[in-house]
Motif scaffolding. Structure first.
Motif, PDB file in Angstrom:
ATOM      1  N   THR A   5       0.837  -1.201   0.000  1.00  0.00           N
ATOM      2  CA  THR A   5       0.000   0.000   0.000  1.00  0.00           C
ATOM      3  C   THR A   5       0.868   1.245   0.000  1.00  0.00           C
ATOM      4  O   THR A   5       0.613   2.192  -0.742  1.00  0.00           O
ATOM      5  N   VAL A 217     -16.335   2.176  -3.286  1.00  0.00           N
ATOM      6  CA  VAL A 217     -16.008   0.779  -3.010  1.00  0.00           C
ATOM      7  C   VAL A 217     -15.502   0.579  -1.584  1.00  0.00           C
ATOM      8  O   VAL A 217     -15.199  -0.537  -1.182  1.00  0.00           O
ATOM      9  N   ALA A 219     -12.941   2.609   0.215  1.00  0.00           N
ATOM     10  CA  ALA A 219     -11.573   2.951   0.624  1.00  0.00           C
ATOM     11  C   ALA A 219     -11.657   3.828   1.876  1.00  0.00           C
ATOM     12  O   ALA A 219     -12.566   4.648   1.999  1.00  0.00           O
ATOM     13  N   PHE A 223      -6.549   6.129   3.327  1.00  0.00           N
ATOM     14  CA  PHE A 223      -6.067   5.557   2.070  1.00  0.00           C
ATOM     15  C   PHE A 223      -6.212   6.574   0.937  1.00  0.00           C
ATOM     16  O   PHE A 223      -5.327   6.702   0.094  1.00  0.00           O
TER      17      PHE A 223
ATOM     18  N   PHE B 102      -8.622  -1.954  -9.343  1.00  0.00           N
ATOM     19  CA  PHE B 102      -8.646  -0.690  -8.602  1.00  0.00           C
ATOM     20  C   PHE B 102      -9.540  -0.781  -7.365  1.00  0.00           C
ATOM     21  O   PHE B 102      -9.194  -0.292  -6.287  1.00  0.00           O
ATOM     22  N   ALA B 103     -10.698  -1.431  -7.524  1.00  0.00           N
ATOM     23  CA  ALA B 103     -11.640  -1.552  -6.403  1.00  0.00           C
ATOM     24  C   ALA B 103     -11.065  -2.416  -5.287  1.00  0.00           C
ATOM     25  O   ALA B 103     -11.388  -2.224  -4.110  1.00  0.00           O
ATOM     26  N   GLU B 105      -7.643  -2.798  -4.807  1.00  0.00           N
ATOM     27  CA  GLU B 105      -6.506  -2.045  -4.247  1.00  0.00           C
ATOM     28  C   GLU B 105      -7.002  -1.003  -3.253  1.00  0.00           C
ATOM     29  O   GLU B 105      -6.373  -0.779  -2.222  1.00  0.00           O
ATOM     30  N   ALA B 106      -8.137  -0.396  -3.593  1.00  0.00           N
ATOM     31  CA  ALA B 106      -8.675   0.668  -2.742  1.00  0.00           C
ATOM     32  C   ALA B 106      -9.007   0.169  -1.346  1.00  0.00           C
ATOM     33  O   ALA B 106      -8.993   0.934  -0.389  1.00  0.00           O
ATOM     34  N   ILE B 107      -9.335  -1.119  -1.225  1.00  0.00           N
ATOM     35  CA  ILE B 107      -9.605  -1.628   0.131  1.00  0.00           C
ATOM     36  C   ILE B 107      -8.419  -2.453   0.626  1.00  0.00           C
ATOM     37  O   ILE B 107      -8.521  -3.235   1.564  1.00  0.00           O
ATOM     38  N   GLU B 108      -7.280  -2.219  -0.006  1.00  0.00           N
ATOM     39  CA  GLU B 108      -6.009  -2.793   0.429  1.00  0.00           C
ATOM     40  C   GLU B 108      -6.017  -4.314   0.477  1.00  0.00           C
ATOM     41  O   GLU B 108      -5.497  -4.930   1.410  1.00  0.00           O
TER      42      GLU B 108
END
Ligand SMILES: Nc1ncnc2c1ncn2[C@@H]1O[C@H](COP(=O)(O)OP(=O)(O)OP(=O)(O)O)[C@@H](O)[C@H]1O
Ligand SMILES: [Mg+2]
Lengths: 303, 228
Positions: A5, A217, A219, A223, B102-103, B105-108
């Protein structure tokens, strides 16, 4: 946060700097300008400080004698002055020696100016250099020496001189330069900060769609914010590194120039300043960058 | 599971979009939200994924009281809701796989899992052969499939779709519907706002009709009920 990350945030932050092109360059330049001026002022006041304290320790009284004084009177005067409790050293300087000293202190340029004088036409009088134990007593000792004239019918002393107020003046000047520098740097730093916050704002605007999807979604706020922090941080870091490079190269040049051409000025060697100046500039650059991005994140990144 | 209890929504400008709605949507429901333009369908859905907050009343999604949620908790509730729009909302600079990834990655999500999951989902929506295409190179239907893949990639329990076929021709619309049915069949709640009479009348599911911010009809196997 995982290493993955963090890598992503750094990648995204750097990408923005690249994509923002001229805006990024303007931001970095504004940091460079303010940090450079700050660096110059820091180095200047360091050097002035050292010069001042050096001057302080060298405070001495020059006692110029009348042209027609006899050797006996000189010897007598020398004992009288040497007997004063406050005096640490008395030195007799003939007019030839005085000319040599003058030549030396003027350096290369002095040679031309003084070349017109021969031993016969030397306009300098003989003199004593008197050093005192405590710089504070300089004024008082000078008066005492002057008073010797009154008890001596020949009145052998022409003039008594010492660095009247020059030390204080130098101290004052250092202080003034420091204050002026601080105000100037503060103003420039604030300008830089706003330029950076504007750059980050542009990034945020350009990424509205991405940010919207990230929020959708799920985040987290941190982040979403991180890449913008990274962008500010990197702008500050790049600005600081560029400044440090320019400043250190410049100071190095100045040092070698001064060593050959301005031998009477003793500048602080590079090894004694780089760590302190470098870390101050680095810390301040990063602070300005992060601060600028924080302003924009607070204002424009409604998450 | 979604539950609304006497929910009201008045926008800043004073327009009353939702006026006292109470409804319960079960886990395996497939719900059509119908009604005239400006009735409050989009507002209804936005409150579920907390784009908007109700002025009055309570909304529960999977047991969480959405209106009372601490800001820090919102993202975690959103991870259980997939959202699909009429205009797809893909990122134009990312290719198909990247848009879906992307979706995650956004929530790691861990890289390894992203690598495995993205092709899997794209296969499910029938885009196995378009992994590296850019959105601009895709038809509307294909773009919507990517959007659906992105919506389901994190395994949400609810899909909220606001006129998902609104920009598509009839043929493509049917394909998208088949996909949504499949997703519902696998155990995901589907809530879909639509003006498409044919679809609602052919694939018979629960129909909730909203007019002027109120539920005027709620039928288990309903029909569209409006002209056009
Ligand atoms: N952000 C907003 N600010 C103010 N009023 C809004 C906002 N969004 C919607 N409204 C108003 O709320 C009411 C309901 O709007 P909404 O978008 O929920 O209708 P809809 O049923 O989705 O309509 P459509 O079928 O045309 O999409 C309308 O009167 C609309 O003008
Ligand atoms: Mg709508």
């Amino acid at each position: 946060m995982t290493a993955n990350t963090m890598t992503r945030h750094i990648r995204e932050g750097s990408k923005s700097i690249y994509r923002n092109g001229w805006m990024s360059i303007a931001s970095i330049s504004s940091i460079v300008i303010s940090l450079f001026i700050l660096g110059v002022f820091i180095l200047l006041s360091f050097n002035l400080n050292v010069m001042t304290s050096e001057l302080d320790s060298k405070v001495q009284i020059r006692v110029y004698l009348q042209l027609e004084v006899t050797q006996d009177e000189v010897a007598l005067l020398r004992t009288d002055i040497g007997n004063m409790a406050e005096v640490s050293k008395v030195e007799y300087v003939t007019k030839q020696q005085g000319m040599d000293l003058l030549e030396e202190s003027l350096g290369e340029d002095g040679k031309d100016i003084l070349s017109g004088y021969t031993d016969e036409t030397n306009p300098l009088p003989d003199s004593f250099t008197v050093e005192v134990k405590d710089p504070q007593t300089v004024g008082m000792v000078a008066k005492k020496i002057q008073a010797l004239n009154e008890t001596n019918a020949a009145q052998p002393i022409w003039k008594v001189k010492y660095g009247q107020g020059s030390v204080e003046k130098l101290f004052q000047m250092t202080k003034m330069i420091r204050n002026f520098g601080l105000i100037l740097v503060a103003g420039l730093a604030i300008t830089a900060m706003f330029l950076i916050s504007n750059t980050i704002k542009i990034t945020i605007m350009a990424r509205q769609r991405e940010i919207g999807i990230m929020k959708l979604v799920g985040a987290t706020n941190s982040f979403i914010r991180w890449p913008f922090f990274v962008e500010g941080f990197l702008i500050g870091l790049i600005g600081a590194v560029v400044t440090i490079a320019i400043l250190f190269l410049g100071y190095d040049q100045l040092l070698s120039y001064a060593a050959t051409n301005l031998s009477f000025i003793q500048l602080i060697p590079f090894e004694e300043v780089w760590l302190m100046v470098g870390s101050v500039l680095l810390a301040l650059g990063i602070l300005i960058g992060v601060w600028g991005s924080t302003i924009s994140i607070r204002k424009f990144l409604k998450v | 599971m979604i539950e609304m209890q006497d929910v009201w929504k008045t926008y800043q400008d004073g327009s009353h979009a939702i006026r006292g709605i109470s409804v319960r949507i079960e886990k395996d429901d497939f719900v059509y939200l119908v009604g005239p333009s400006g009735a409050g369908k989009s507002t209804f859905m936005k409150m579920i994924y907390r784009e908007e907050v109700p002025t009055k009343g309570q909304i529960f999604v999977n047991g969480f009281n959405i209106g009372k949620l601490k800001r820090r908790k919102i993202p975690f509730v959103r991870r259980n809701i997939g959202v699909i729009f009429q205009d797809f909302r893909l990122l134009p600079k990312l290719n198909v796989s990247e848009n879906v990834a992307f979706a995650m990655e956004a929530i790691e999500a861990p890289k390894k899992i992203i690598k495995r999951r993205v092709p899997e989902v794209l296969e499910l929506v029938g885009l196995k052969h378009k992994l590296t295409s850019m959105p601009s190179q895709l038809s509307g239907g294909e773009q919507q499939r990517v959007a659906i893949a992105r919506a389901i990639v994190n395994n949400p329990t609810v899909i909220v779709a606001d006129e998902p076929t609104g920009n598509l021709d009839p043929e493509t619309s049917w394909e998208i519907m088949r996909l949504l049915e499949e997703i519902n069949y696998r155990g995901t709640t589907i809530l879909m706002a639509t003006h498409n009479k044919d679809i609602v009348n052919t694939i018979r599911r629960r129909v909730i009709a909203i007019e002027s911010g109120q539920i005027v009809r709620d039928v288990i196997r309903g029909d569209y009920g409006y002209d056009g």
